[in-house]
Design an enzyme around this catalytic site. Structure first.
Site, PDB file in Angstrom:
ATOM      1  N   ASN A  24       0.896   6.876   2.931  1.00  0.00           N
ATOM      2  CA  ASN A  24       1.909   6.093   4.063  1.00  0.00           C
ATOM      3  C   ASN A  24       2.762   6.790   3.793  1.00  0.00           C
ATOM      4  O   ASN A  24       4.067   5.802   4.295  1.00  0.00           O
ATOM      5  CB  ASN A  24       1.646   5.069   3.422  1.00  0.00           C
ATOM      6  CG  ASN A  24      -0.218   4.559   3.599  1.00  0.00           C
ATOM      7  OD1 ASN A  24      -0.663   4.681   4.687  1.00  0.00           O
ATOM      8  ND2 ASN A  24      -0.593   3.062   2.843  1.00  0.00           N
ATOM      9  N   LYS A  51       2.037   4.912  -1.330  1.00  0.00           N
ATOM     10  CA  LYS A  51       1.075   5.843  -1.469  1.00  0.00           C
ATOM     11  C   LYS A  51       1.596   6.870  -0.913  1.00  0.00           C
ATOM     12  O   LYS A  51       2.621   6.769  -0.080  1.00  0.00           O
ATOM     13  CB  LYS A  51      -0.716   4.996  -1.946  1.00  0.00           C
ATOM     14  CG  LYS A  51      -0.968   5.337  -0.647  1.00  0.00           C
ATOM     15  CD  LYS A  51      -2.436   5.189  -0.864  1.00  0.00           C
ATOM     16  CE  LYS A  51      -3.310   5.303   1.482  1.00  0.00           C
ATOM     17  NZ  LYS A  51      -4.178   4.462   1.310  1.00  0.00           N
ATOM     18  N   ASP A  55       0.727  -1.033   0.260  1.00  0.00           N
ATOM     19  CA  ASP A  55      -0.245   0.217   0.272  1.00  0.00           C
ATOM     20  C   ASP A  55       0.916   1.035   0.660  1.00  0.00           C
ATOM     21  O   ASP A  55       0.597   1.983   0.279  1.00  0.00           O
ATOM     22  CB  ASP A  55      -0.684  -0.002   1.355  1.00  0.00           C
ATOM     23  CG  ASP A  55      -2.057   1.056   1.269  1.00  0.00           C
ATOM     24  OD1 ASP A  55      -2.834   1.327  -0.100  1.00  0.00           O
ATOM     25  OD2 ASP A  55      -2.371   1.282   1.929  1.00  0.00           O
ATOM     26  N   THR A  84      -4.798   0.292  -2.925  1.00  0.00           N
ATOM     27  CA  THR A  84      -5.626   1.199  -2.970  1.00  0.00           C
ATOM     28  C   THR A  84      -5.804   1.415  -4.526  1.00  0.00           C
ATOM     29  O   THR A  84      -4.526   0.956  -5.532  1.00  0.00           O
ATOM     30  CB  THR A  84      -4.801   2.433  -3.255  1.00  0.00           C
ATOM     31  OG1 THR A  84      -4.445   2.345  -1.277  1.00  0.00           O
ATOM     32  CG2 THR A  84      -5.375   4.149  -3.155  1.00  0.00           C
ATOM     33  N   ASP A 109       2.131   2.752   7.828  1.00  0.00           N
ATOM     34  CA  ASP A 109       1.045   1.943   8.117  1.00  0.00           C
ATOM     35  C   ASP A 109       1.260   0.621   7.200  1.00  0.00           C
ATOM     36  O   ASP A 109       1.065   0.330   5.817  1.00  0.00           O
ATOM     37  CB  ASP A 109      -0.479   2.752   6.917  1.00  0.00           C
ATOM     38  CG  ASP A 109      -1.549   2.589   7.096  1.00  0.00           C
ATOM     39  OD1 ASP A 109      -1.674   0.537   7.275  1.00  0.00           O
ATOM     40  OD2 ASP A 109      -2.031   2.816   6.978  1.00  0.00           O
TER      41      ASP A 109
END
Length: 330
Positions: A160, A157, A155, A195, A176
């Site tokens: 994070n 992005k 994840d 995501t 995260d």
């Protein structure tokens, strides 16, 4: 109690020797906690807190144990163990303490005063390619450390990625790890997580996850930072999924006219649909774009952020997936 299938890809006491010290006293005994959270997700909230004795600030991440009427304690313990495993990396957020209540876990994390990298994309200021290069280099360093333990973040992005100080002075901290997974040799792991804008084609096609899955996300992140635009964003999630699996990778001049050819080549080395064809972290750090410290005059075109912003609020998690057969490649 979690079954073997639920524990697949998670760090547990059976495959992680690190001990977890969990406190059960009320955190109010030791910290002054702000009432209003400064960040929140579907199952977690983050509040600033100050240690009463040291006056040091921390980020208290409160995570609900139950999700969709299911006990998710094993997933939270996995996140805790990942943070403990990577505690020596200067590029990964540090876990200070863990508290537990009957309904929640509270992770006391280091406070990154510069906030989320996402804030940079939300501001109207331009960002130079030189600064983007520095951010991406540090992200790759964080992911490389994670990959040493065969852990995929899944994840990556801007939300994070935290900054230790206000941009552009701050260094990055990857955070995260709630949907991260440890990859075991000989055991295939397939999950629909991530995501939408940043998810790799193999996730959408329900093919095995690998460390290369993170490399795709780094490619998307780099594209977004350099252009203010997501390369495969569609008007709907379904269209986005189709673009990820089948759409061409393009560098339109109105977004990339001031971006170097080395930066575009770096992205092309990552956004390869076959995971086996993507460069790894070691190769990234040797790429000409990341090793070149020459400051360029080009800046991100932030006038095209509206499309990207329409997607930035989509939560990361396991998500329902209905893909048109035309989106699936053979």
């Amino acid at each position: 109690m979690a079954n073997d299938q639920q524990l697949k890809g998670l760090l547990t006491q059976d495959n992680c020797a690190l001990s977890v010290d969990i406190k059960t006293e009320p955190i109010s005994h030791y910290y002054d906690v702000q009432t209003r959270p400064f960040a929140r997700g579907k199952f977690a909230q983050v509040r600033r807190c100050v240690h009463k004795e040291t006056s040091r600030s921390y980020a208290a991440k409160t995570i609900k144990k139950r999700r969709r009427a299911t006990d998710a304690s094993h997933e939270i313990m996995h996140e805790i163990r990942v943070l403990l495993t990577t505690s020596q990396s200067p590029r990964i957020v540090t876990l200070h303490e863990v508290y537990e209540t009957p309904t929640e876990f509270i992770l006391m994390l280091e406070m990154a005063e510069g906030g989320e990298l996402q804030r940079i994309l939300d501001e109207d200021d331009s960002v130079t390619e030189h600064h983007c290069r520095r951010i991406v280099r540090q992200v790759v360093e964080a992911v490389q450390y994670l990959h040493r333990f065969n852990i995929a973040h899944l994840d990556i992005k801007p939300q994070n990625i935290l900054l230790t100080n206000p941009f552009p002075a701050g260094d990055i901290k990857l955070c995260d790890f709630g949907i991260s997974r440890i990859l075991t040799k000989g055991a295939e792991l397939r999950e629909i997580v991530g995501t939408p804008d940043y998810v790799a084609p193999e996730i959408l096609q329900y093919e095995p996850i690998s460390l290369a899955t993170d490399m795709w996300s780094i490619g998307i992140l780099t594209y977004v930072l350099l252009s203010g635009h997501s390369p495969f964003a569609g008007d709907t999630k379904q269209e986005t999924y189709c673009n990820i699996t089948n759409g061409p990778l393009e560098f339109p001049s109105y977004l990339f006219n001031q971006v170097s050819e080395e930066a575009k080549d770096f992205i092309q080395q990552l956004l390869v649909r076959d995971p086996n064809g993507r460069v790894n972290c070691h190769d990234c750090l040797k790429h000409e774009w990341l090793t070149n410290n020459t400051e360029t005059n080009g800046s991100i075109n932030l006038s095209f952020l509206d499309v990207y912003r329409s997607y930035r609020c989509i939560k990361s998690d396991k998500f329902d997936l209905i893909i048109d057969e035309n989106c699936i490649t053979n």
